[in-house]
Design an enzyme around this catalytic site. Structure first.
Site, PDB file in Angstrom:
ATOM      1  N   THR A   1       8.964   1.693   7.536  1.00  0.00           N
ATOM      2  CA  THR A   1       8.277   0.484   8.336  1.00  0.00           C
ATOM      3  C   THR A   1       8.393   0.613   9.821  1.00  0.00           C
ATOM      4  OG1 THR A   1       9.118  -0.849   6.601  1.00  0.00           O
ATOM      5  CG2 THR A   1       8.585  -2.025   8.474  1.00  0.00           C
ATOM      6  N   THR A   2       7.440   0.162  10.391  1.00  0.00           N
ATOM      7  CA  THR A   2       7.493   0.406  12.097  1.00  0.00           C
ATOM      8  C   THR A   2       7.367  -1.029  12.583  1.00  0.00           C
ATOM      9  OG1 THR A   2       4.715   0.576  11.905  1.00  0.00           O
ATOM     10  CG2 THR A   2       6.110   2.475  12.018  1.00  0.00           C
TER      11      THR A   2
ATOM     12  N   HIS B   1      -6.018   2.295  13.623  1.00  0.00           N
ATOM     13  CA  HIS B   1      -5.375   1.974  12.169  1.00  0.00           C
ATOM     14  C   HIS B   1      -6.395   1.047  11.461  1.00  0.00           C
ATOM     15  CE1 HIS B   1      -1.978   4.097  13.800  1.00  0.00           C
ATOM     16  NE2 HIS B   1      -1.547   4.082  12.405  1.00  0.00           N
TER      17      HIS B   1
ATOM     18  N   LYS C   1      -3.184  -3.633   9.579  1.00  0.00           N
ATOM     19  CA  LYS C   1      -1.534  -3.422  10.157  1.00  0.00           C
ATOM     20  C   LYS C   1      -1.210  -4.505  10.944  1.00  0.00           C
ATOM     21  CE  LYS C   1       0.219   0.479  12.865  1.00  0.00           C
ATOM     22  NZ  LYS C   1       1.414   0.607  11.936  1.00  0.00           N
TER      23      LYS C   1
ATOM     24  N   PRO D   1       8.680   7.089  12.217  1.00  0.00           N
ATOM     25  CA  PRO D   1       7.539   6.359  12.446  1.00  0.00           C
ATOM     26  C   PRO D   1       6.164   6.991  11.606  1.00  0.00           C
ATOM     27  CG  PRO D   1       8.180   7.040  14.497  1.00  0.00           C
ATOM     28  CD  PRO D   1       9.333   7.504  13.462  1.00  0.00           C
TER      29      PRO D   1
ATOM     30  N   ARG E   1       0.842  -1.337  -0.002  1.00  0.00           N
ATOM     31  CA  ARG E   1      -0.103  -0.094   0.066  1.00  0.00           C
ATOM     32  C   ARG E   1       0.669   1.279  -0.060  1.00  0.00           C
ATOM     33  NH1 ARG E   1      -3.255  -3.759   3.200  1.00  0.00           N
ATOM     34  NH2 ARG E   1      -1.697  -3.584   4.873  1.00  0.00           N
TER      35      ARG E   1
END
Ligand SMILES: NC(=O)c1ccc[n+]([C@@H]2O[C@H](COP(=O)([O-])OP(=O)(O)OC[C@H]3O[C@@H](n4cnc5c(N)ncnc54)[C@H](O)[C@@H]3O)[C@@H](O)[C@H]2O)c1
Length: 234
Positions: free
Chosen positions: A84-85, A142, A146, A113, A12
Protein backbone atom coordinates in the site's frame (compact mmCIF):
# COMPACT_ATOMS: atom_id res chain seq x y z
CA UNK A 1 5.69 -23.80 3.92
CA UNK A 2 5.25 -20.09 4.60
CA UNK A 3 1.74 -19.35 5.81
CA UNK A 4 0.50 -16.14 4.20
CA UNK A 5 -2.59 -14.01 4.87
CA UNK A 6 -3.63 -11.16 2.60
CA UNK A 7 -5.17 -7.86 3.79
CA UNK A 8 -7.18 -6.18 1.05
CA UNK A 9 -7.85 -9.61 -0.45
CA UNK A 10 -10.90 -8.47 -2.44
CA UNK A 11 -9.05 -5.57 -4.08
CA UNK A 12 -7.37 -5.44 -7.50
CA UNK A 13 -3.90 -6.18 -6.09
CA UNK A 14 -5.12 -8.39 -3.22
CA UNK A 15 -6.88 -10.81 -5.57
CA UNK A 16 -3.76 -11.10 -7.75
CA UNK A 17 -1.61 -11.72 -4.64
CA UNK A 18 -3.99 -14.47 -3.42
CA UNK A 19 -3.64 -16.22 -6.80
CA UNK A 20 0.16 -15.86 -6.77
CA UNK A 21 0.47 -17.22 -3.22
CA UNK A 22 -1.83 -20.12 -4.05
CA UNK A 23 0.35 -20.91 -7.06
CA UNK A 24 3.65 -20.78 -5.12
CA UNK A 25 4.94 -24.22 -4.07
CA UNK A 26 6.51 -22.98 -0.83
CA UNK A 27 3.50 -20.96 0.40
CA UNK A 28 0.06 -21.60 1.77
CA UNK A 29 -2.74 -19.01 1.71
CA UNK A 30 -4.26 -19.17 5.22
CA UNK A 31 -6.52 -16.12 5.24
CA UNK A 32 -8.11 -13.28 3.30
CA UNK A 33 -9.06 -10.09 5.17
CA UNK A 34 -11.24 -7.44 3.59
CA UNK A 35 -14.39 -5.61 4.74
CA UNK A 36 -15.91 -6.73 1.41
CA UNK A 37 -15.39 -10.37 2.48
CA UNK A 38 -16.64 -9.82 6.04
CA UNK A 39 -13.28 -10.82 7.57
CA UNK A 40 -11.03 -8.44 9.49
CA UNK A 41 -7.28 -8.65 9.91
CA UNK A 42 -7.89 -9.06 13.67
CA UNK A 43 -9.92 -12.22 12.90
CA UNK A 44 -6.92 -13.68 11.05
CA UNK A 45 -4.40 -12.70 13.74
CA UNK A 46 -6.69 -14.31 16.35
CA UNK A 47 -5.86 -17.63 14.73
CA UNK A 48 -2.47 -17.60 16.52
CA UNK A 49 -1.44 -21.07 17.71
CA UNK A 50 -3.76 -22.74 15.18
CA UNK A 51 -2.76 -24.13 11.80
CA UNK A 52 -4.23 -20.99 10.21
CA UNK A 53 -1.78 -18.68 12.05
CA UNK A 54 -0.04 -16.54 9.40
CA UNK A 55 3.76 -16.18 9.34
CA UNK A 56 3.47 -13.21 6.99
CA UNK A 57 0.68 -10.76 6.19
CA UNK A 58 0.73 -9.02 2.79
CA UNK A 59 -1.07 -5.66 2.85
CA UNK A 60 -2.55 -4.08 -0.28
CA UNK A 61 -5.31 -1.96 1.27
CA UNK A 62 -5.73 1.82 1.46
CA UNK A 63 -3.52 4.69 2.65
CA UNK A 64 -5.75 5.24 5.73
CA UNK A 65 -5.61 1.62 6.95
CA UNK A 66 -2.16 0.27 6.05
CA UNK A 67 -0.35 1.71 9.06
CA UNK A 68 -2.85 0.45 11.65
CA UNK A 69 -2.81 -2.97 9.97
CA UNK A 70 0.99 -3.13 10.07
CA UNK A 71 1.16 -2.10 13.74
CA UNK A 72 -1.44 -4.76 14.54
CA UNK A 73 0.70 -7.42 12.81
CA UNK A 74 3.91 -6.32 14.53
CA UNK A 75 2.21 -6.43 17.94
CA UNK A 76 1.00 -9.96 17.13
CA UNK A 77 4.57 -11.00 16.15
CA UNK A 78 3.64 -11.51 12.48
CA UNK A 79 5.91 -10.25 9.67
CA UNK A 80 4.31 -7.83 7.23
CA UNK A 81 4.95 -6.96 3.59
CA UNK A 82 3.31 -3.64 2.68
CA UNK A 83 2.51 -2.71 -0.90
CA UNK A 84 0.00 0.00 0.00
CA UNK A 85 1.25 3.49 -0.84
CA UNK A 86 0.42 7.01 0.32
CA UNK A 87 0.85 6.68 4.10
CA UNK A 88 3.52 7.93 6.53
CA UNK A 89 5.54 4.95 7.83
CA UNK A 90 7.25 6.92 10.67
CA UNK A 91 5.32 5.18 13.49
CA UNK A 92 6.69 1.83 12.26
CA UNK A 93 10.24 3.04 13.00
CA UNK A 94 9.11 4.16 16.46
CA UNK A 95 7.40 0.81 17.10
CA UNK A 96 10.60 -1.01 16.15
CA UNK A 97 12.73 1.20 18.44
CA UNK A 98 10.26 0.76 21.32
CA UNK A 99 10.43 -3.00 20.94
CA UNK A 100 14.25 -3.19 20.92
CA UNK A 101 15.35 -5.13 23.98
CA UNK A 102 11.82 -6.23 24.84
CA UNK A 103 10.81 -9.86 25.16
CA UNK A 104 8.22 -9.71 22.36
CA UNK A 105 8.75 -11.87 19.27
CA UNK A 106 10.48 -9.87 16.57
CA UNK A 107 8.30 -9.17 13.56
CA UNK A 108 9.79 -7.45 10.52
CA UNK A 109 8.23 -4.96 8.13
CA UNK A 110 9.09 -4.57 4.44
CA UNK A 111 7.55 -1.62 2.59
CA UNK A 112 7.88 -1.47 -1.19
CA UNK A 113 6.25 1.31 -3.20
CA UNK A 114 6.76 -0.82 -6.31
CA UNK A 115 7.28 -4.58 -6.58
CA UNK A 116 7.91 -4.66 -10.36
CA UNK A 117 11.54 -5.38 -11.25
CA UNK A 118 11.40 -2.94 -14.19
CA UNK A 119 10.25 -0.14 -11.90
CA UNK A 120 13.01 -0.89 -9.38
CA UNK A 121 15.55 -0.71 -12.24
CA UNK A 122 13.98 2.52 -13.52
CA UNK A 123 14.49 4.10 -10.08
CA UNK A 124 18.08 2.89 -9.94
CA UNK A 125 18.93 4.15 -13.45
CA UNK A 126 17.20 7.48 -12.75
CA UNK A 127 19.25 7.94 -9.58
CA UNK A 128 22.45 7.24 -11.51
CA UNK A 129 21.46 9.62 -14.32
CA UNK A 130 20.58 12.36 -11.81
CA UNK A 131 24.22 12.49 -10.75
CA UNK A 132 25.28 13.48 -14.27
CA UNK A 133 22.50 15.64 -15.76
CA UNK A 134 21.40 19.15 -14.81
CA UNK A 135 17.67 18.82 -14.22
CA UNK A 136 14.87 16.27 -14.23
CA UNK A 137 11.10 15.97 -13.98
CA UNK A 138 8.94 12.92 -13.28
CA UNK A 139 5.59 12.15 -14.93
CA UNK A 140 3.60 9.31 -13.36
CA UNK A 141 0.44 7.95 -15.00
CA UNK A 142 -2.04 5.65 -13.24
CA UNK A 143 -5.64 4.37 -13.44
CA UNK A 144 -8.20 6.89 -12.20
CA UNK A 145 -9.24 4.91 -9.10
CA UNK A 146 -5.85 5.25 -7.47
CA UNK A 147 -6.36 7.07 -4.15
CA UNK A 148 -2.94 8.74 -3.69
CA UNK A 149 -1.13 11.30 -5.84
CA UNK A 150 1.75 11.58 -6.46
CA UNK A 151 2.38 7.83 -6.49
CA UNK A 152 4.62 6.14 -3.93
CA UNK A 153 6.94 5.11 -6.77
CA UNK A 154 7.32 8.70 -8.00
CA UNK A 155 8.02 10.00 -4.48
CA UNK A 156 10.58 7.24 -3.92
CA UNK A 157 12.22 7.93 -7.31
CA UNK A 158 12.48 11.65 -6.47
CA UNK A 159 13.99 10.83 -3.07
CA UNK A 160 16.60 8.46 -4.57
CA UNK A 161 17.49 11.02 -7.28
CA UNK A 162 17.90 13.80 -4.70
CA UNK A 163 20.10 11.55 -2.52
CA UNK A 164 22.26 10.62 -5.54
CA UNK A 165 22.65 14.16 -6.93
CA UNK A 166 22.79 16.02 -3.63
CA UNK A 167 20.19 18.44 -5.07
CA UNK A 168 16.46 19.05 -4.70
CA UNK A 169 13.99 16.24 -5.50
CA UNK A 170 12.67 16.65 -9.07
CA UNK A 171 9.08 17.91 -9.54
CA UNK A 172 6.40 15.24 -10.07
CA UNK A 173 3.38 15.47 -12.42
CA UNK A 174 0.46 13.05 -11.88
CA UNK A 175 -1.92 11.83 -14.60
CA UNK A 176 -5.05 9.77 -13.67
CA UNK A 177 -7.01 8.18 -16.55
CA UNK A 178 -9.09 5.05 -17.17
CA UNK A 179 -7.25 2.51 -19.31
CA UNK A 180 -3.93 2.94 -17.51
CA UNK A 181 -2.41 0.57 -14.90
CA UNK A 182 0.88 2.11 -13.73
CA UNK A 183 3.46 3.98 -15.79
CA UNK A 184 6.27 6.40 -15.07
CA UNK A 185 8.60 8.53 -17.13
CA UNK A 186 11.70 10.27 -15.79
CA UNK A 187 12.95 12.96 -18.18
CA UNK A 188 16.41 14.40 -17.58
CA UNK A 189 17.65 17.49 -19.41
CA UNK A 190 21.10 18.91 -20.06
CA UNK A 191 22.88 20.98 -22.71
CA UNK A 192 21.14 20.25 -26.06
CA UNK A 193 19.93 16.81 -24.99
CA UNK A 194 17.34 14.92 -22.95
CA UNK A 195 17.27 11.38 -21.60
CA UNK A 196 13.95 9.59 -20.97
CA UNK A 197 13.67 6.52 -18.75
CA UNK A 198 10.20 4.97 -18.91
CA UNK A 199 8.54 2.00 -17.23
CA UNK A 200 5.11 0.62 -18.22
CA UNK A 201 3.07 -1.89 -16.24
CA UNK A 202 0.64 -3.72 -18.49
CA UNK A 203 -0.82 -6.08 -15.86
CA UNK A 204 -0.78 -6.55 -12.10
CA UNK A 205 1.05 -9.89 -12.49
CA UNK A 206 4.18 -7.76 -13.01
CA UNK A 207 4.28 -7.12 -9.26
CA UNK A 208 3.96 -10.77 -8.17
CA UNK A 209 7.57 -12.09 -8.40
CA UNK A 210 8.60 -9.13 -6.22
CA UNK A 211 5.80 -9.75 -3.72
CA UNK A 212 6.68 -13.46 -3.42
CA UNK A 213 10.39 -12.61 -3.00
CA UNK A 214 9.46 -10.18 -0.20
CA UNK A 215 7.31 -12.83 1.52
CA UNK A 216 10.24 -15.28 1.40
CA UNK A 217 12.75 -12.77 2.75
CA UNK A 218 10.88 -10.54 5.21
CA UNK A 219 11.57 -12.91 8.13
CA UNK A 220 15.35 -12.53 7.76
CA UNK A 221 15.66 -8.75 7.26
CA UNK A 222 18.52 -7.10 9.13
CA UNK A 223 16.66 -3.80 9.53
CA UNK A 224 12.98 -3.19 10.08
CA UNK A 225 11.23 -1.46 8.54
CA UNK A 226 13.14 -1.91 5.28
CA UNK A 227 11.98 0.27 2.40
CA UNK A 228 12.25 -0.73 -1.26
CA UNK A 229 12.53 -4.06 -3.03
CA UNK A 230 16.03 -3.00 -4.13
CA UNK A 231 17.33 -3.90 -0.67
CA UNK A 232 16.55 -7.56 -1.49
CA UNK A 233 17.78 -7.44 -5.10
CA UNK A 234 21.09 -5.58 -5.14
N1 LIG B 1 3.72 -1.66 -4.19
C1 LIG B 1 3.27 -1.94 -5.41
O1 LIG B 1 3.99 -2.52 -6.25
C2 LIG B 1 1.87 -1.54 -5.77
C3 LIG B 1 1.33 -1.88 -7.02
C4 LIG B 1 0.00 -1.55 -7.28
C5 LIG B 1 -0.76 -0.91 -6.31
N2 LIG B 1 -0.19 -0.57 -5.12
C6 LIG B 1 -0.95 0.04 -4.03
O2 LIG B 1 -1.72 -1.00 -3.41
C7 LIG B 1 -2.88 -0.44 -2.80
C8 LIG B 1 -4.11 -1.22 -3.23
O3 LIG B 1 -4.36 -0.99 -4.60
P1 LIG B 1 -5.60 -1.66 -5.33
O4 LIG B 1 -5.61 -1.12 -6.69
O5 LIG B 1 -5.60 -3.15 -5.12
O6 LIG B 1 -6.82 -1.02 -4.48
P2 LIG B 1 -8.30 -1.58 -4.31
O7 LIG B 1 -9.14 -0.41 -3.89
O8 LIG B 1 -8.72 -2.39 -5.49
O9 LIG B 1 -8.19 -2.60 -3.06
C9 LIG B 1 -8.06 -2.23 -1.73
C10 LIG B 1 -8.84 -3.24 -0.89
O10 LIG B 1 -8.54 -3.03 0.50
C11 LIG B 1 -9.73 -3.29 1.23
N3 LIG B 1 -9.61 -2.74 2.58
C12 LIG B 1 -9.87 -1.46 2.99
N4 LIG B 1 -9.62 -1.36 4.33
C13 LIG B 1 -9.19 -2.58 4.75
C14 LIG B 1 -8.80 -3.10 6.02
N5 LIG B 1 -8.76 -2.32 7.12
N6 LIG B 1 -8.41 -4.41 6.11
C15 LIG B 1 -8.42 -5.19 5.01
N7 LIG B 1 -8.81 -4.75 3.77
C16 LIG B 1 -9.19 -3.46 3.65
C17 LIG B 1 -10.83 -2.67 0.36
O11 LIG B 1 -12.13 -3.17 0.70
C18 LIG B 1 -10.38 -3.09 -1.04
O12 LIG B 1 -10.94 -4.34 -1.42
C19 LIG B 1 -2.88 1.04 -3.18
O13 LIG B 1 -2.32 1.80 -2.13
C20 LIG B 1 -1.96 1.09 -4.41
O14 LIG B 1 -1.33 2.34 -4.57
C21 LIG B 1 1.09 -0.89 -4.84
Amino acid sequence: MIKVAVAGAAGRMGQTVCEAVTGAEDMELVGRADPLLGTTLADLLDNAATELAPDVVVDFTQPDTALANALQCVRAGVHVVIGTTGFDPAPLYEADAARAGSESRRANVLIAPNFAIGAVLMMRFAAEAARHMQKAEIIELHHDRKLDAPSGTAKRTAELMADASGGEPPPIHSVRLPGLVANQEVILGDLAQTLTIRHDTIGRESFMPGVLLAVRRVGSLEHSPTVGLESLLF
